[in-house]
Design a protein around this motif. Structure first.
Motif, short mmCIF file in Angstrom:
data_model
loop_
_atom_site.label_atom_id
_atom_site.label_comp_id
_atom_site.label_asym_id
_atom_site.label_seq_id
_atom_site.Cartn_x
_atom_site.Cartn_y
_atom_site.Cartn_z
N ALA A 13 -16.74 -50.89 68.28
CA ALA A 13 -16.44 -49.76 67.39
C ALA A 13 -17.74 -49.19 66.83
CB ALA A 13 -15.53 -50.22 66.26
N VAL A 19 -6.60 -43.68 63.52
CA VAL A 19 -7.13 -44.23 64.77
C VAL A 19 -6.01 -44.28 65.79
CG1 VAL A 19 -8.98 -45.61 63.76
CG2 VAL A 19 -6.71 -46.61 64.04
N THR A 69 -7.48 -51.90 67.47
CA THR A 69 -8.38 -51.12 66.63
C THR A 69 -7.72 -50.91 65.28
OG1 THR A 69 -9.43 -49.98 68.50
CG2 THR A 69 -9.58 -48.92 66.36
N VAL A 118 -13.98 -48.42 60.88
CA VAL A 118 -13.06 -48.91 61.91
C VAL A 118 -13.60 -50.21 62.51
CG1 VAL A 118 -12.16 -46.64 62.49
CG2 VAL A 118 -14.16 -47.50 63.69
N ALA A 162 -11.10 -42.27 66.90
CA ALA A 162 -10.98 -42.18 65.45
C ALA A 162 -11.14 -40.71 65.05
CB ALA A 162 -12.05 -43.02 64.77
N ALA A 180 -12.63 -42.60 58.36
CA ALA A 180 -11.63 -42.33 59.38
C ALA A 180 -10.28 -42.06 58.73
CB ALA A 180 -11.52 -43.50 60.34
N ILE A 232 -8.20 -49.46 60.96
CA ILE A 232 -8.93 -48.79 59.90
C ILE A 232 -9.01 -49.76 58.71
CG2 ILE A 232 -9.02 -46.84 58.31
CD1 ILE A 232 -7.51 -45.19 60.27
N SER A 279 -12.75 -53.05 65.94
CA SER A 279 -12.01 -53.33 67.16
C SER A 279 -12.29 -54.76 67.60
CB SER A 279 -12.41 -52.36 68.29
OG SER A 279 -12.11 -51.03 67.95
#
Length: 604
Positions: A340, A350, A319, A327, A359, A347, A321, A329
């Motif tokens: 995500a 995370v 994951t 975000v 997050a 965010a 940012i 993933s």
């Protein structure tokens, strides 16, 4: 033309209309007497509430076992001890409402999560592997916490004075904080509650670890100790990021993790490790991966390259940012880890855990995604009981159905020929039937399984079980068919067929058999339930379908000890309920069909 009409003769439209006109003046009772036998059987069955309830329950279970495995497949060799014996239920991602708006740090463990707010208060939620995780030290003892981390079944925390706290499982020395950290608390930069290990990085760049020394041999080079900016760990290795932007594996053992790309050394700003791969974030916002591409964890989405600002990893997923505060993933999506969500706002941080991610937004709110729980819990190997239940039901029903088809086919042929021909052939076939009936089924299967051992594949074993079930369970239906044929062969339609020169096999299977088909259907229905129970019994005692293939029988086989029965009830309750409901429902349907076909059977 010589064939006996059991279900009534067909009539033309005009004749049917004429009959309706004639019946128009008849009482309802007399009209019902003129109905065809099929209609009477159907109506009688439909009015049998027990039989209809059994039919509906069986159809629901049958459709679930046939359709749902396409949506919830299982990987036969999947095992995950971190998910072992998880109780049924959801809520692993349910962030406490008191934490929303002032969340500071969240860490996801195996099946639970922990967090601290801006005031240093501790929060826990999810399914706890051990009750010890609920024994949180008092707030007066811990003071204001600044960092927290969740592991397999223990938690590590540190307060603003640098004092370290740990609770949960204390095996392998997890509660033994190093003396130098205990006696003289230092400013702590990073902590991690790993897989049966705890790690602490001080502000001075020194890494300390304690816990299991068997799973992971950590070796910190002297030139690296004191120069560590960040670290990450998995179940295999610990890797450090130095202040110089270089990634250093803290292990003397070569592996796929130690093959760090040379072209990124000196330019790395963040690192993260899954159980099978490693990822490094360089200053240009690009993610570089190496290791084993299990569950596509190394397939970094191209649209995020150059935009990543922070990185975190779970067991098989990452994951990140991005530069706009969103975000992303990728990797394993078994529990929706790479889905995500769209966040309202940006965010701030995370955190990816075992099978979930969190997050924390700039306004202090928190959002989680990934594993939220299991509908029917997991077994001792961490496998989803619900998925194995529906796949196992399909296997159990398939074995039972094919065995019934084989036994019915043999029984109809033997019983039909024996009943029609009579004489010496009848005597010979009935003695053969008695010989087969005298074979002890379970001991025979156990001896055969012991002799064959591992010389046959699992699929061959399943086919063998189906054929053995079929080849040894036909005597009952053979006797039933023989008795019915003996009664029918003296009927006038049989005499007429003989006079027309119809061959004997034609008389048996084209004329007599259709008139006793309902009896065969009822018997086959009841035999289906018996074959399912027999297969489950064989699998339960370890001589049927073996692991990792799932059947209701071998699912119950793993629950035959007191500890499982007492502590992990879901491992035996759900398979036994499914098997019990299914077999009882089939028997109710069979009884209903028998009563509908032969109403006098209710009086006996």
């Amino acid at each position: 033309m010589a064939k006996k009409k059991l279900f009534g003769s067909r009539k033309s439209t005009a004749a049917a209309a004429a009959q309706r006109m004639v019946l128009g003046g008849l009482p309802q009772e007399e009209e019902e007497l003129m109905q065809s036998p099929v209609r009477m059987v159907v109506q009688s069955f439909l009015h049998d509430k027990v039989a209809m309830t059994g039919l509906v329950l069986f159809l629901v279970i049958f459709l679930c076992c046939i359709v749902l495995p396409f949506f919830y497949p299982i990987e036969l060799h999947y095992q995950d001890v971190t998910q072992s014996n998880v109780a049924p239920g959801f809520g692993m991602l349910k962030v406490p409402s008191q934490l929303q708006g002032n969340a500071k740090m969240i860490s996801a463990g195996s099946t639970f999560s922990v967090a601290i707010d801006e005031n240093g208060n501790v929060y826990e939620w999810g399914t706890f592997p051990t009750e010890k995780l609920k024994n949180i030290p008092s707030s007066s003892e811990m003071g204001k916490l600044t960092q927290i981390s969740a592991g397999l079944d223990h938690v590590l925390a540190v307060n603003e004075e640098g004092k370290i706290f740990t609770w949960g499982n204390d095996r392998m020395g997890l509660a033994n904080v190093p003396v130098e950290l205990e006696a003289a608390p230092q400013p702590i930069k990073q902590i991690s509650a790993g897989y049966q290990i705890s790690l602490v990085l001080t502000e001075s760049g020194r890494l300390y670890n304690w816990g299991s020394a068997y799973l992971m041999n950590i070796s910190v080079p002297s030139e690296v100790q004191g120069n560590i900016a960040k670290f990450d760990d998995n179940t295999n290795i610990v890797m450090a990021l130095t202040n110089d932007g270089e990634v250093v594996p803290l292990s003397n053992k070569a592996s796929s993790f130690t093959n760090v790309p040379e072209d990124i050394q000196g330019d790395v700003v963040d690192i993260a490790l899954t159980d099978e791969s490693a990822a490094a974030l360089t200053s240009d916002g690009r993610v570089h991966t190496w290791g084993n591409n299990v569950n596509h964890s190394m397939d970094v989405p191209e649209d995020i390259q150059g935009r990543v600002t922070a990185l975190s990893a779970g067991r098989y997923h990452y994951t990140a940012i991005l530069d706009d505060g969103t975000v992303a993933s990728w990797g394993d999506n078994t529990f929706g880890q790479d889905q995500a969500p769209h966040l309202n706002g940006k965010a701030a941080s995370v955190s990816a855990g075992y099978y979930s991610s969190y997050a924390i937004m700039e306004d202090g709110s928190a959002k989680g995604w990934g594993l939220d729980g299991y509908l029917m819990g997991t077994d001792n190997l961490g496998r989803d009981v619900f998925r194995r239940l529906i796949v196992g039901g399909r296997m159990t029903m398939t074995v039972g159905a094919i065995a019934v088809i084989i036994s019915t086919f043999i029984g109809v042929i033997v019983g039909g020929v024996s009943g029609y021909k009579g004489g010496k052939l009848d005597n010979l076939l009935m003695r053969l039937t008695e010989i087969v009936s005298s074979v002890p089924f379970l001991p025979f299967c156990i001896i055969l399984s012991s002799i064959l051992g591992n010389s046959i594949s699992e699929m061959q074993r399943i086919i063998l079980i189906m054929f053995i079930l079929g080849l040894l369970s036909w005597p009952g239906i053979a006797r039933l068919v023989r008795g019915s044929v003996l009664a029918e062969r003296e009927q006038e339609f049989v005499t007429a067929a003989k006079a027309l020169g119809v061959k004997e096999f034609g008389i048996i299977f084209r004329h007599i058999l259709p008139n006793i088909i309902t009896v065969i259907i009822v018997n086959a229905t009841l035999d289906f339930a018996t074959c399912m129970l027999t297969e489950s019994s064989l699998s339960f005692i370890g001589f049927g379908v073996a692991e990792p293939n799932a059947t209701w029988g071998n699912m119950l086989n793993g629950a035959q000890n007191g500890q499982v029965i007492e502590n992990y009830w879901w491992r035996w309750v759900f398979p036994s309920i499914a098997l019990g409901i299914c077999t009882i429902s089939i028997n109710c349907v069979g009884d209903g069909l028998r009563d509908a076909i032969d109403p006098k059977s209710k009086e006996r």
